[in-house]
Design a protein around this motif. Structure first.
Motif, PDB file in Angstrom:
ATOM      1  N   ILE A   4      -6.387   5.899  -8.192  1.00  0.00           N
ATOM      2  CA  ILE A   4      -6.965   4.627  -8.623  1.00  0.00           C
ATOM      3  C   ILE A   4      -7.237   3.750  -7.415  1.00  0.00           C
ATOM      4  O   ILE A   4      -8.263   3.070  -7.343  1.00  0.00           O
ATOM      5  CB  ILE A   4      -6.043   3.952  -9.649  1.00  0.00           C
TER       6      ILE A   4
ATOM      7  N   LEU B 105      -4.877   7.717 -17.014  1.00  0.00           N
ATOM      8  CA  LEU B 105      -3.588   7.846 -16.333  1.00  0.00           C
ATOM      9  C   LEU B 105      -3.057   9.272 -16.393  1.00  0.00           C
ATOM     10  O   LEU B 105      -2.055   9.586 -15.767  1.00  0.00           O
ATOM     11  CB  LEU B 105      -2.553   6.928 -16.995  1.00  0.00           C
TER      12      LEU B 105
ATOM     13  N   LEU C 180      -1.374   6.448  -7.454  1.00  0.00           N
ATOM     14  CA  LEU C 180      -1.781   5.266  -6.694  1.00  0.00           C
ATOM     15  C   LEU C 180      -3.000   5.583  -5.840  1.00  0.00           C
ATOM     16  O   LEU C 180      -3.932   4.791  -5.745  1.00  0.00           O
ATOM     17  CB  LEU C 180      -0.643   4.777  -5.807  1.00  0.00           C
TER      18      LEU C 180
ATOM     19  N   MET D  29       5.110   4.080   1.837  1.00  0.00           N
ATOM     20  CA  MET D  29       4.921   3.569   0.476  1.00  0.00           C
ATOM     21  C   MET D  29       4.609   2.081   0.492  1.00  0.00           C
ATOM     22  O   MET D  29       3.677   1.607  -0.160  1.00  0.00           O
ATOM     23  CB  MET D  29       6.220   3.758  -0.324  1.00  0.00           C
TER      24      MET D  29
ATOM     25  N   THR E 107       2.690  12.347  -7.467  1.00  0.00           N
ATOM     26  CA  THR E 107       2.719  11.081  -6.720  1.00  0.00           C
ATOM     27  C   THR E 107       1.316  10.608  -6.350  1.00  0.00           C
ATOM     28  O   THR E 107       1.170   9.711  -5.531  1.00  0.00           O
ATOM     29  CB  THR E 107       3.544  11.254  -5.428  1.00  0.00           C
TER      30      THR E 107
END
Lengths: 333, 316
Positions: B248, B64, B245, B293, B242
């Motif tokens: 991954i 992460l 997301l 988003m 940002t």
């Protein structure tokens, strides 16, 4: 020698907490006053409530990254309703409905579609945050003062957020420790396959854990609204990480089957909050807060890992992981 | 039928074609040569860091901290070579040293993650989460949350001109792919991801293999920072914040498993292509930030659902 080390490690988080309090108490006079400590507990109540809900999900070896987004979404809906002329009880009810509803979505994604919890809740995180931004039109929304009054009101001399937090922790603790549901959750976390063979309805159980987590997220949203009185685009941002960290600090395992709502969640949340309040009290550079907080979390988790390895060594088998599992299983029984 | 389609290696590439065919006619500019070059250039940094993440995911871990590493590397490099008060301002060797420092920052952070996870046996989620918080905190503190501008023009070519950036990304990808498919390291990391206990009993040096995977991931984040900083022309302490997301998501859409033991860098390439095309098309259609988003959230969920179908198809 080894026994002393184990006893110390068993209480590592409490010792760390005491160490943090004493250090900052020494550096900043007034930090250890009753008013300041009471304030600390009230400020950590949203994270403690979130962590309590997260404990249920972690217990079944899941994770819920969407809690911060759920907080924001529920708060945005409540804010819109209040500004649109609805009464506060109705707005609160809507929040308390939205939380479990979002949790149900997460639970169904995980149990019915078999999507990994990490990805499923990462997806709903983006959905929820996008939705919250959509509703608030990416602007901060100041709510009527009634929310702030709610946050500062007292019942029998005790601040309302404290009462809500205590009630959630007590209920969560009873649910997890005293009921068949709690025991089944623990069993499922250890081995979903074995639990299913023992006749546990694993799907329904796991879904329920996410619903509880969503409910706690909505409650935490209400508590934060009571503190801030406004919904900003950053409402609840990164709260999922604080919640997971608090739960893990409280002794809950990320791999399922091991954990407790009380005192774990409260202790973890209070430890994180104590570090932050202490840094404020000694006028530290605000940019350094996350650095110190993460260092404390790291040390706490490192100590917990050491503890498990020492415990495992005591049972003398070949593979440490299986031993740790076996130990926590026997401890849970 | 759906299962057979979904389990095909080219499934995600098919999705990309579908996306272009479906949105192309209604989205002016999507299919123009200039736009496609833009898409390609925008893909490269994500490609690098997602490839590193793929290695970690194959080993059954997660990283992460990569977004924080990107910011750290960006700031470290910029601080060295900026023309207004950099440590090596206007020195002829400033750019190579800065680039080396960016890679080193990624390498060292990844190594620290790897040591904590492999030898201290801490949970990867918590270790990389705390290093995400700590590293990004340190980066913001170090810069007082300000961007570092005035970078030497010689550096920009790395992010802005396509050939050098493309060469760097392609080289890194080819190396990672060969390492995963042709070397003993590749076999070992798959073994560790499948079952670490079995791998250890079979003589695989599990801690070393695990630590290496996080080091590779950190290094690839440092490389991504070079391209991103070159594109932006500034060192930014919030660079890449940002991207989590997408990183991954790209790996998972491509078909790499979050549970370890299954993954491929080439799959990740198609995942990155798909997410970048989607982002580009939605932007060209003038949709607002939060609608994009939400759509991305849904797409990730759909892709993960398809992955489940795909896995079942393989099991049968």
């Amino acid at each position: 020698m080894k026994r002393t080390a184990l006893i110390l490690l068993d209480h590592a988080v409490i010792l760390l907490f005491a160490g943090v309090l004493l250090t900052f108490g020494f550096l900043a006079p007034g930090f250890l006053s009753w008013a300041s400590l009471g304030n600390l507990l009230i400020q950590s109540s949203p994270t403690a409530v979130l962590a309590a809900g997260m404990t249920f999900v972690l217990m079944v070896a899941g994770v819920d990254l969407s809690v911060g987004a759920v907080m924001a979404l529920a708060a945005a809906v409540a804010g819109k309703m209040m500004l649109g002329g609805f009464s506060m009880p109705l707005a609160l009810a809507a929040m308390l409905f939205m939380g479990p509803a979002c949790g149900l979505v997460n639970g169904l994604l995980v149990t019915r579609l078999h999507i990994a919890a990490f990805i499923a809740t990462l997806g709903t995180l983006w959905l929820g945050r996008g939705g919250a931004l959509w509703i608030t039109e990416t602007r901060a929304m100041n709510l009527p003062d009634s929310f702030l009054h709610l946050g500062s009101s007292r019942l029998l001399g005790i601040p309302l957020p404290g009462i809500i937090c205590a009630a959630v922790l007590a209920a969560g603790n009873v649910l997890l420790e005293q009921t068949p549901f709690g025991r089944q959750l623990r069993a499922t976390g250890h081995s979903a396959v074995a639990a299913a063979k023992a006749g546990i309805n694993v799907r329904r159980l796991v879904t329920a854990a996410y619903v509880i987590c969503g409910f706690c997220a909505a409650l935490a949203g209400i508590l934060v609204l009571g503190q801030l009185g406004a919904v900003s685009p950053k409402f609840g941002l990164n709260k999922e990480f604080a919640a997971i960290a608090a739960a893990v600090l409280g002794g809950t395992s990320l791999f399922g089957g091991r954990g407790a709502v009380f005192p774990g969640s409260l202790l973890g949340a209070a430890l994180i909050q104590a570090v932050e309040n202490g840094l404020v009290a000694i006028n530290a550079n605000p940019y350094l807060y996350p650095v110190v907080t993460s260092a404390v979390i790291f040390v706490a988790v490192l100590l917990d890992t050491l503890r498990q390895r020492l415990r495992a060594a005591a049972t003398r088998r070949i593979f440490p992981e299986t031993e740790a599992k076996a130990f926590s299983a026997s401890a849970a029984a | 039928m759906i299962q057979r389609l979904a389990s095909s290696e080219f499934f995600v590439l098919g999705l990309c074609a579908l996306l272009l065919a479906g949105l192309g006619p209604f989205t002016p500019g999507l299919l123009s040569a200039q736009n496609l070059v833009n898409v390609l250039a925008a893909m490269l940094p994500l490609l690098l860091v997602a490839a590193g993440q793929t290695v970690v995911l194959i080993g059954g871990g997660i990283d992460l901290s990569v977004t924080a590493i990107i910011a750290l590397a960006s700031v470290a490099g910029a601080k060295i070579m900026t023309l207004s008060g950099g440590w090596m301002a206007a020195h002829p060797a400033a750019v190579p040293v800065a680039v080396g420092a960016m890679l080193l920052a990624g390498f060292l952070t990844g190594l620290a993650n790897g040591i904590a996870i492999a030898w201290l046996r801490m949970s990867a989620f918590i270790v990389t989460l705390t290093s995400l918080m700590a590293v990004s905190g340190l980066t913001v503190w170090f810069t007082d949350s300000k961007n570092i501008a005035d970078l030497p023009p010689g550096f920009f070519s790395l992010g802005q001109r396509l050939p050098p950036a493309l060469g760097m990304a392609a080289g890194a990808l080819a190396l990672t792919h060969l390492m995963l498919t042709r070397s003993i390291y590749g076999r070992w990391i798959h073994a560790v991801g499948h079952n670490a206990a079995t791998a250890r009993v079979s003589g695989v040096p599990v801690p070393l293999i695990t630590a290496l995977s996080y080091t590779i991931s950190g290094l690839s984040a440092g490389a991504a920072a070079i391209l991103l900083t070159g594109r932006l022309e500034t060192g930014s302490p919030v660079l890449g914040q940002t991207m989590m997301l997408d990183i991954i998501g790209a790996a998972v859409i491509g078909g790499t498993s979050l549970f370890g033991g299954r993954g491929n860098v080439l799959w990740t390439v198609s995942g990155v292509l798909f997410l970048t095309l989607l982002d580009n098309a939605l932007n060209l259609r003038g949709l607002s930030h939060f609608v994009i988003m939400m759509i991305k959230g849904v797409v990730i969920l759909l892709a993960a659902g398809l992955d489940v179908v795909r896995r079942r198809g393989q099991e049968e």
